[in-house]
Write a protein that holds these residues in place. Sequence first.
Motif, PDB file in Angstrom:
ATOM      1  N   ALA A  17       0.833  -1.209   0.000  1.00 49.07           N
ATOM      2  CA  ALA A  17       0.000   0.000   0.000  1.00 49.07           C
ATOM      3  C   ALA A  17       0.865   1.255   0.000  1.00 49.07           C
ATOM      4  O   ALA A  17       0.500   2.262   0.564  1.00 49.07           O
ATOM      5  CB  ALA A  17      -0.935  -0.019   1.207  1.00 49.07           C
ATOM      6  N   ARG A  50      -1.213   1.615   6.003  1.00 52.63           N
ATOM      7  CA  ARG A  50      -2.573   1.087   6.214  1.00 52.63           C
ATOM      8  C   ARG A  50      -3.522   2.189   6.670  1.00 52.63           C
ATOM      9  O   ARG A  50      -4.669   2.254   6.222  1.00 52.63           O
ATOM     10  CB  ARG A  50      -2.553  -0.055   7.237  1.00 52.63           C
ATOM     11  N   ALA A  60      -8.016  -2.011   4.675  1.00 51.23           N
ATOM     12  CA  ALA A  60      -6.574  -2.209   4.865  1.00 51.23           C
ATOM     13  C   ALA A  60      -6.323  -3.225   5.962  1.00 51.23           C
ATOM     14  O   ALA A  60      -7.000  -3.234   6.983  1.00 51.23           O
ATOM     15  CB  ALA A  60      -5.895  -0.891   5.206  1.00 51.23           C
TER      16      ALA A  60
END
Length: 111
Positions: A17, A50, A60
């Motif tokens: 991410a 996240r 997430a």
Amino acid sequence: PKVKVEANMLQVGFLGAGMMASALMGGCVDKKVVESPSEISCSDVWAPAREKATEAGYFASESNAEVCQRGTDAIILAVKPNIISSVCADVADAGGDALIISIAAGVKLSV
């Protein structure tokens, strides 16, 4: 040629991410590849990544397996090349039939 993608409740997972994954997730939302950010799941070991993803409306998790279960249409491998083999092992362990796409530079993947 331009390809038009109709949003149809696609469930997409990103393993990683970071900056590249965030840009791709944003593009999926902006170009209506998914109907809403909630249809995108991502995993990352770094808590701030996240948190940023959650703030953007994405699901997430720290768990690659959980993202693989949620991303039933496509899984994008968006991690550094030095950890791609362990991430691939997580994908293999999760099973499923999602399309797997890697953006890991300089890494060859094979079945």
